[in-house]
Design an enzyme around this catalytic site. Structure first.
Site, PDB file in Angstrom:
ATOM      1  N   LYS A   1     -16.699   9.500   2.189  1.00 10.81           N
ATOM      2  CA  LYS A   1     -17.798   8.771   1.568  1.00 10.81           C
ATOM      3  C   LYS A   1     -19.070   9.027   2.377  1.00 10.81           C
ATOM      4  CE  LYS A   1     -14.969   6.879  -1.395  1.00 10.81           C
ATOM      5  NZ  LYS A   1     -14.152   5.724  -1.167  1.00 10.81           N
TER       6      LYS A   1
ATOM      7  N   ASP B   1     -25.666  19.714  -6.906  1.00 11.90           N
ATOM      8  CA  ASP B   1     -25.471  18.309  -7.250  1.00 11.90           C
ATOM      9  C   ASP B   1     -24.034  18.041  -7.699  1.00 11.90           C
ATOM     10  OD1 ASP B   1     -26.269  15.721  -7.475  1.00 11.90           O
ATOM     11  OD2 ASP B   1     -27.818  16.071  -8.977  1.00 11.90           O
TER      12      ASP B   1
ATOM     13  N   TYR C   1     -13.474   8.276 -12.264  1.00 19.30           N
ATOM     14  CA  TYR C   1     -13.208   7.119 -11.390  1.00 19.30           C
ATOM     15  C   TYR C   1     -13.689   5.828 -12.054  1.00 19.30           C
ATOM     16  CZ  TYR C   1     -14.386   3.597  -7.868  1.00 19.30           C
ATOM     17  OH  TYR C   1     -14.548   2.410  -7.200  1.00 19.30           O
TER      18      TYR C   1
ATOM     19  N   ASP D   1       0.861  -1.192   0.000  1.00 20.31           N
ATOM     20  CA  ASP D   1       0.000   0.000   0.000  1.00 20.31           C
ATOM     21  C   ASP D   1       0.894   1.239   0.000  1.00 20.31           C
ATOM     22  OD1 ASP D   1      -3.222   0.529   1.172  1.00 20.31           O
ATOM     23  OD2 ASP D   1      -1.807   2.192   0.990  1.00 20.31           O
TER      24      ASP D   1
ATOM     25  N   LYS E   1     -11.663   2.546 -13.607  1.00 19.50           N
ATOM     26  CA  LYS E   1     -11.908   1.177 -13.128  1.00 19.50           C
ATOM     27  C   LYS E   1     -12.296   0.261 -14.295  1.00 19.50           C
ATOM     28  CE  LYS E   1     -11.922  -0.273  -9.439  1.00 19.50           C
ATOM     29  NZ  LYS E   1     -10.827  -0.861  -8.603  1.00 19.50           N
TER      30      LYS E   1
ATOM     31  N   TYR F   1     -17.010  21.451  -0.340  1.00 22.97           N
ATOM     32  CA  TYR F   1     -18.319  21.908   0.134  1.00 22.97           C
ATOM     33  C   TYR F   1     -18.379  23.420   0.383  1.00 22.97           C
ATOM     34  CZ  TYR F   1     -18.907  16.907   0.909  1.00 22.97           C
ATOM     35  OH  TYR F   1     -18.967  15.548   0.735  1.00 22.97           O
TER      36      TYR F   1
ATOM     37  N   THR G   1     -15.988  -2.539  -9.456  1.00 30.53           N
ATOM     38  CA  THR G   1     -17.152  -1.857  -8.883  1.00 30.53           C
ATOM     39  C   THR G   1     -18.338  -1.901  -9.836  1.00 30.53           C
ATOM     40  OG1 THR G   1     -17.977   0.380  -8.408  1.00 30.53           O
ATOM     41  CG2 THR G   1     -16.011   0.262  -9.733  1.00 30.53           C
ATOM     42  N   ASP G   2     -19.545  -1.822  -9.265  1.00 29.90           N
ATOM     43  CA  ASP G   2     -20.739  -1.756 -10.116  1.00 29.90           C
ATOM     44  C   ASP G   2     -20.782  -0.464 -10.930  1.00 29.90           C
ATOM     45  OD1 ASP G   2     -21.315   0.020  -8.047  1.00 29.90           O
ATOM     46  OD2 ASP G   2     -23.257  -0.844  -7.542  1.00 29.90           O
ATOM     47  N   GLU G   3     -19.960   0.525 -10.542  1.00 34.73           N
ATOM     48  CA  GLU G   3     -20.007   1.818 -11.241  1.00 34.73           C
ATOM     49  C   GLU G   3     -19.529   1.710 -12.689  1.00 34.73           C
ATOM     50  OE1 GLU G   3     -18.912   5.276  -8.956  1.00 34.73           O
ATOM     51  OE2 GLU G   3     -19.235   4.210  -7.084  1.00 34.73           O
TER      52      GLU G   3
HETATM   53  P1  NAD Z   1      -9.932   3.294  -0.190  1.00 31.76           P
HETATM   54  O1  NAD Z   1      -9.804   4.591  -0.904  1.00 31.76           O
HETATM   55  O2  NAD Z   1     -10.458   3.284   1.219  1.00 31.76           O
HETATM   56  O3  NAD Z   1      -8.509   2.568  -0.132  1.00 31.76           O
HETATM   57  C1  NAD Z   1      -7.636   2.542  -1.219  1.00 31.76           C
HETATM   58  C2  NAD Z   1      -6.277   2.070  -0.704  1.00 31.76           C
HETATM   59  O4  NAD Z   1      -5.398   1.993  -1.840  1.00 31.76           O
HETATM   60  C3  NAD Z   1      -5.626   3.032   0.289  1.00 31.76           C
HETATM   61  O5  NAD Z   1      -5.079   2.310   1.377  1.00 31.76           O
HETATM   62  C4  NAD Z   1      -4.528   3.713  -0.515  1.00 31.76           C
HETATM   63  O6  NAD Z   1      -3.411   4.098   0.278  1.00 31.76           O
HETATM   64  C5  NAD Z   1      -4.155   2.603  -1.489  1.00 31.76           C
HETATM   65  N1  NAD Z   1      -3.556   3.132  -2.730  1.00 31.76           N
HETATM   66  C6  NAD Z   1      -3.996   4.163  -3.492  1.00 31.76           C
HETATM   67  N2  NAD Z   1      -3.162   4.349  -4.535  1.00 31.76           N
HETATM   68  C7  NAD Z   1      -2.180   3.396  -4.431  1.00 31.76           C
HETATM   69  C8  NAD Z   1      -1.051   3.062  -5.226  1.00 31.76           C
HETATM   70  N3  NAD Z   1      -0.737   3.764  -6.328  1.00 31.76           N
HETATM   71  N4  NAD Z   1      -0.288   2.015  -4.834  1.00 31.76           N
HETATM   72  C9  NAD Z   1      -0.588   1.303  -3.717  1.00 31.76           C
HETATM   73  N5  NAD Z   1      -1.636   1.587  -2.918  1.00 31.76           N
HETATM   74  C10 NAD Z   1      -2.429   2.622  -3.281  1.00 31.76           C
HETATM   75  O7  NAD Z   1     -10.807   2.360  -1.124  1.00 31.76           O
HETATM   76  P2  NAD Z   1     -11.891   1.252  -0.753  1.00 31.76           P
HETATM   77  O8  NAD Z   1     -13.199   1.897  -0.561  1.00 31.76           O
HETATM   78  O9  NAD Z   1     -11.327   0.362   0.298  1.00 31.76           O
HETATM   79  O10 NAD Z   1     -11.957   0.468  -2.136  1.00 31.76           O
HETATM   80  C11 NAD Z   1     -11.054  -0.601  -2.407  1.00 31.76           C
HETATM   81  C12 NAD Z   1     -11.326  -1.138  -3.794  1.00 31.76           C
HETATM   82  O11 NAD Z   1     -12.676  -1.594  -3.867  1.00 31.76           O
HETATM   83  C13 NAD Z   1     -11.165  -0.101  -4.909  1.00 31.76           C
HETATM   84  O12 NAD Z   1     -10.530  -0.716  -5.992  1.00 31.76           O
HETATM   85  C14 NAD Z   1     -12.589   0.292  -5.259  1.00 31.76           C
HETATM   86  O13 NAD Z   1     -12.691   0.642  -6.611  1.00 31.76           O
HETATM   87  C15 NAD Z   1     -13.342  -1.002  -4.954  1.00 31.76           C
HETATM   88  N6  NAD Z   1     -14.754  -0.844  -4.559  1.00 31.76           N
HETATM   89  C16 NAD Z   1     -15.101  -0.013  -3.540  1.00 31.76           C
HETATM   90  C17 NAD Z   1     -16.437   0.082  -3.142  1.00 31.76           C
HETATM   91  C18 NAD Z   1     -16.848   0.974  -1.989  1.00 31.76           C
HETATM   92  O14 NAD Z   1     -18.057   1.130  -1.740  1.00 31.76           O
HETATM   93  N7  NAD Z   1     -15.931   1.556  -1.237  1.00 31.76           N
HETATM   94  C19 NAD Z   1     -17.414  -0.664  -3.801  1.00 31.76           C
HETATM   95  C20 NAD Z   1     -17.022  -1.514  -4.855  1.00 31.76           C
HETATM   96  C21 NAD Z   1     -15.686  -1.591  -5.209  1.00 31.76           C
HETATM   97  P1  TYD Z   2     -20.241   8.080  -2.203  1.00 28.57           P
HETATM   98  O1  TYD Z   2     -20.163   7.555  -0.807  1.00 28.57           O
HETATM   99  O2  TYD Z   2     -19.250   9.112  -2.643  1.00 28.57           O
HETATM  100  O3  TYD Z   2     -20.224   6.802  -3.160  1.00 28.57           O
HETATM  101  P2  TYD Z   2     -20.493   6.690  -4.758  1.00 28.57           P
HETATM  102  O4  TYD Z   2     -20.596   8.026  -5.349  1.00 28.57           O
HETATM  103  O5  TYD Z   2     -19.275   5.971  -5.238  1.00 28.57           O
HETATM  104  O6  TYD Z   2     -21.749   5.896  -4.872  1.00 28.57           O
HETATM  105  O7  TYD Z   2     -21.693   8.693  -2.431  1.00 28.57           O
HETATM  106  C1  TYD Z   2     -22.863   7.902  -2.252  1.00 28.57           C
HETATM  107  C2  TYD Z   2     -24.048   8.751  -2.657  1.00 28.57           C
HETATM  108  O8  TYD Z   2     -24.188   9.829  -1.725  1.00 28.57           O
HETATM  109  C3  TYD Z   2     -23.903   9.406  -4.020  1.00 28.57           C
HETATM  110  O9  TYD Z   2     -25.168   9.405  -4.670  1.00 28.57           O
HETATM  111  C4  TYD Z   2     -23.473  10.825  -3.718  1.00 28.57           C
HETATM  112  C5  TYD Z   2     -24.143  11.099  -2.385  1.00 28.57           C
HETATM  113  N1  TYD Z   2     -23.407  12.043  -1.502  1.00 28.57           N
HETATM  114  C6  TYD Z   2     -24.070  13.163  -0.973  1.00 28.57           C
HETATM  115  O10 TYD Z   2     -25.267  13.388  -1.224  1.00 28.57           O
HETATM  116  N2  TYD Z   2     -23.363  14.005  -0.149  1.00 28.57           N
HETATM  117  C7  TYD Z   2     -22.059  13.807   0.158  1.00 28.57           C
HETATM  118  O11 TYD Z   2     -21.463  14.624   0.890  1.00 28.57           O
HETATM  119  C8  TYD Z   2     -21.395  12.641  -0.368  1.00 28.57           C
HETATM  120  C9  TYD Z   2     -19.955  12.361  -0.059  1.00 28.57           C
HETATM  121  C10 TYD Z   2     -22.113  11.788  -1.191  1.00 28.57           C
END
Ligand code: NAD
Ligand code: TYD
Length: 339
Positions: free
Chosen positions: A192, A275, A153, A33, A157, A336, A125-127
């Site tokens: 998030k 938005d 993003y 990491d 991905k 914000y 990711t589903d995105e």
């Molecule tokens: P996060 O942002 O919390 O963590 C990302 C980690 O990657 C961090 O520890 C960061 O230091 C490390 N990192 C970033 N750039 C790096 C690099 N160049 N080399 C090595 N390490 C690096 O992310 P998360 O929410 O834990 O997501 C993890 C994975 O899951 C991602 O690939 C994301 O696309 C995927 N994912 C996340 C969600 C979600 O809801 N959070 C849902 C579906 C998929």
């Molecule tokens: P987020 O947690 O950033 O995940 P993602 O965009 O990858 O789904 O956001 C979840 C939802 O919440 C998204 O529709 C954007 C909304 N959101 C807000 O309304 N206010 C906020 O401050 C943030 C961070 C997200």
């Protein structure tokens, strides 16, 4: 088994390391990491107690570092979580998303190919499927839905997913990909939606809901995601993509109201702000393939999971206090300040 977890200091990666230590204590785990703003070794304090756990700080896009590490360690399995993961930050600066999410994945794939692995698992990711309309609750993302991304993003991905599949087809690399819905749970960085709203509500600060708050996300407790990845590693078929989701769809507004109820805070804290550009309307996963083929199903309900998560943040202020640093304050101001 020698397992390389990249991005293991982030939200899902750290939860995954704990999950694997519990369910496969014999695995040797190396966490690679870079420790960007999103990486936090405080999340791994208990994992560090195991002699089977090691940490290496490094960039997955650094070819020399990754090649040297793979040559020395000869991993059996690589699970790639490392990514820039926040849509709002991708609006501010897309370039680092391409570097880490696309180039970083390609560097890992090359090392996995050169030194041989039994499995390369890409955490996607589903995105990558884009979004669904709000007035068609009958529609869901399946593994054959077209890739149709909205943000830098998700575009990065999707680029990584295509490379992973190309390395399977062209070089025979044994890859799998999982595409999960939005996760929540302990150790999520408070940029998030869920942790941001919990922390702001705890401090009686306004809760910034984008647009009308009607956008829908499909929420999954992080341990259920970790269990699904483990199952794919054990039983998944190389070359295949698996969607992961538990049919927990809620509007952002209802998630925010649930958090306020959990914390006994007034709804007057809700503040509607401008938005997000390109804001995806609805995500919804059809998990039929992983359910039928691998027998996965989620074990956590949203009601119980969100209750546990709110309690976790209330009880772990030591974890998030130091995150609220100058860098974090600057980000909150940029994001914000003028909304
Ligand atoms: P996060 O942002 O919390 O963590 C990302 C980690 O990657 C961090 O520890 C960061 O230091 C490390 N990192 C970033 N750039 C790096 C690099 N160049 N080399 C090595 N390490 C690096 O992310 P998360 O929410 O834990 O997501 C993890 C994975 O899951 C991602 O690939 C994301 O696309 C995927 N994912 C996340 C969600 C979600 O809801 N959070 C849902 C579906 C998929
Ligand atoms: P987020 O947690 O950033 O995940 P993602 O965009 O990858 O789904 O956001 C979840 C939802 O919440 C998204 O529709 C954007 C909304 N959101 C807000 O309304 N206010 C906020 O401050 C943030 C961070 C997200």
């Amino acid at each position: 088994m020698k397992l390389c977890v990249t991005g293991g200091a982030g939200f899902i990666g750290s939860n995954f390391i704990y999950y694997m230590q519990k369910h496969h204590p014999e695995y040797e785990i190396l966490n690679l990491d870079l420790l960007t703003y999103a990486g936090n070794l405080e999340s791994l304090k208990e994992a560090e107690a195991s002699p089977n756990y090691r940490f290496v700080r490094g960039d997955i896009a650094d070819t020399a570092l990754v090649t040297g590490l793979f040559e020395k360690e000869r991993f059996d399995i690589v699970v790639n979580f490392a990514a820039e993961s926040h849509v709002d930050r991708a609006v501010l600066d897309p370039s680092v998303f391409v570097r880490t999410n696309v180039l970083g994945t390609q560097v890992l794939l090359d090392a996995a190919r050169t030194f041989g692995v039994k499995r390369f698992h890409q955490v996607s990711t589903d995105e990558v499927y884009g979004d669904l309309p709000l007035d068609r609750p009958d529609l869901f993302f399946t593994e054959t839905s077209p890739l149709h991304t909205s943000s830098p993003y998700s575009a990065a991905k999707a680029g990584a997913d295509l490379l992973v599949l190309a390395y399977h087809r062209t070089f025979g690399l044994p890859v799998t990909i999982s595409r999960c819905s939005n996760n929540y749970g302990p150790y999520q960085f408070p940029e998030k939606l869920i942790p941001l709203m919990i922390l702001r509500a705890l401090k009686d600060e306004p809760l910034p809901v984008y647009g009308t708050g009607e956008n829908v996300r499909d929420w999954l407790y992080v341990d259920d995601h970790c269990a699904a990845i483990d199952l794919i590693l054990q039983k998944g078929t190389p070359g295949e993509v698996y969607n992961i989701g538990g049919h927990n769809e809620y509007t952002n507004l209802s998630v925010v109201k649930t958090i306020l109820q959990e914390l006994k805070k007034p709804e007057s804290l809700i503040s509607f702000v401008s938005d997000r550009p390109g804001h995806d309307r609805r995500y919804a996963i059809d998990p039929a393939k992983i359910t039928k083929e691998l027998g996965w199903k989620p074990s956590e309900t949203f009601t119980h999971g969100i209750h546990k998560t709110v309690r976790w943040y209330v009880e772990h202020s030591d974890w998030w206090q130091h995150i609220l640093s100058e860098e974090y304050s600057r980000y909150i101001e940029v994001m914000y300040g003028s909304r």
